[in-house]
Design an enzyme around this catalytic site. Structure first.
Site: not given
Ligand code: ASP
Length: 349
Positions: A15, A60-61, A167
């Site tokens: 992003t 990044s997926s 996380t």
């Protein structure tokens, strides 16, 4: 020769550098020059900043182990020429990348800081500028000629965390990352305050160890009340699987049904490495504390202690990539390679 600290920035996408596709209205990755153009402050930082853009730049997926190795290779090849490294990537899989890099490049004497943002850098309320600028400052920061944070870290919303302890927990607010099992390595206020005791020591090696082979032949089994035997069987008997991450309840507990223990034992007996991590975000696995986890010890399941899921998955890829024999793999899971486990938990096991 320039006396300014030299920082190498890897722009992989995310992003932070995205723009809106006018046709679809969705955010798509865009080039580094556009992004850098939005941050004139970069010229005032007093660092010699060089940038390498990934090809292709990705959301990044789409992250894959090959890209982690590629990033590590770039850092490794340029290691002597720079004082620190900043990796820009999307937040969605940043915790996986940070964990993976901490196993691929071990024994660091220089910082590798990952950052990104929740809003593109070109937007008015962006969090990207502060994240980018502070990350560069941290990557460049030294005390007595030694890097302040010689490890893989994640900087986000004024806090620097150990990468393999992070996380992503929030898809909405700027405070996107948590590190519930390990304190922040630094906090940025008016000054950057380092939590020196929590930071890994500087390695004396001129180059880090570079562990290039990752093997992703693993599966994950997340328990839920009512999970059916046939689902557990199908996952555990998956063809080609070499490692299994078992996501158990609480302190590493599982249901006491005999069929479940039998499947676990049979899986271990087939040579598969089974690692038990908790579904909880804080705390860790203490096998044997409750009756409901004792069967796992007998079955040959190993404790993942207080490792995050991201660290457990990438450490399993690292272990499998090395083709370790069972005993060697067990030793590896029973030690902290890059600060991913609280060593007191191992000692009290
Ligand atoms: N989907 C984006 C990515 O991970 C989200 C972000 O950058 O925060 O690339």
């Amino acid at each position: 020769m320039s006396k300014q600290p030299r920082i190498l920035l890897l722009y992989t996408g995310g992003t932070i550098g995205m723009v809106t596709n006018p046709k679809t209205g969705s955010l798509i990755p865009f080039n580094f020059e556009h992004m850098a153009g939005q941050v004139p402050e970069l010229n005032k930082l007093g660092v010699d900043l060089q940038a390498i853009t990934f090809d292709p730049i990705i959301d990044s997926s789409d992250m894959r182990p090959e890209y982690w190795i590629e990033m590590a290779q770039i850092i490794y090849d340029n290691y002597e020429d720079f004082d620190g490294f900043v990796v820009l990537q999307g937040t969605d899989t940043m915790a996986y990348t940070a964990s993976a890099l901490s196993f691929i490049l071990q024994g660091l004497s220089k910082p590798i800081v990952l950052t990104g943002s929740q809003l593109p850098i070109g937007t008015i309320r962006t969090d990207g500028k502060e994240n980018l600028i502070s990350s560069i400052q941290i990557a460049a920061d030294k005390k007595n000629g030694k890097s302040r944070v010689p490890e893989v870290s994640v900087y986000f919303e004024n806090q620097l965390f150990r990468g393999n302890r992070t996380t992503k927990h929030n898809a909405e607010y700027f405070y996107a990352f948590r590190s519930d099992n390990y304190p922040a390595l630094a906090e940025a206020g008016i000054d950057i305050h380092y939590n020196t005791n929590a930071i890994l020591p500087v390695s004396n090696n001129t180059k880090p160890e570079f562990h290039k082979s990752f093997d992703q032949s693993l599966a994950m089994l997340r328990l839920f009340p009512g999970i059916q035997k046939k689902l557990v069987e199908q996952i555990c008997r998956l063809e080609g699987m070499k490692g299994l991450i078992l996501q158990s309840y609480g302190a590493g507990n599982v249901m006491t049904d005999q069929w479940f223990t039998d499947i676990m034992r049979e899986t271990v007996d087939r040579g598969i490495y089974v690692l038990n991590v908790t579904q909880c975000r804080a705390g860790g696995v203490k096998m044997g504390k409750y009756e409901s986890s004792k069967g796992l010890i007998d079955a040959g399941v190993w404790s993942g202690y207080d490792m995050s899921l991201e660290a457990a998955i990438t450490k399993m890829m690292y272990v499998l990539g090395k083709n370790m024999k069972r005993q060697e793999a067990e030793v590896c899971f029973k030690k902290s390679l890059s600060g991913e486990i609280n060593e007191d938990l191992i000692a009290s096991d």
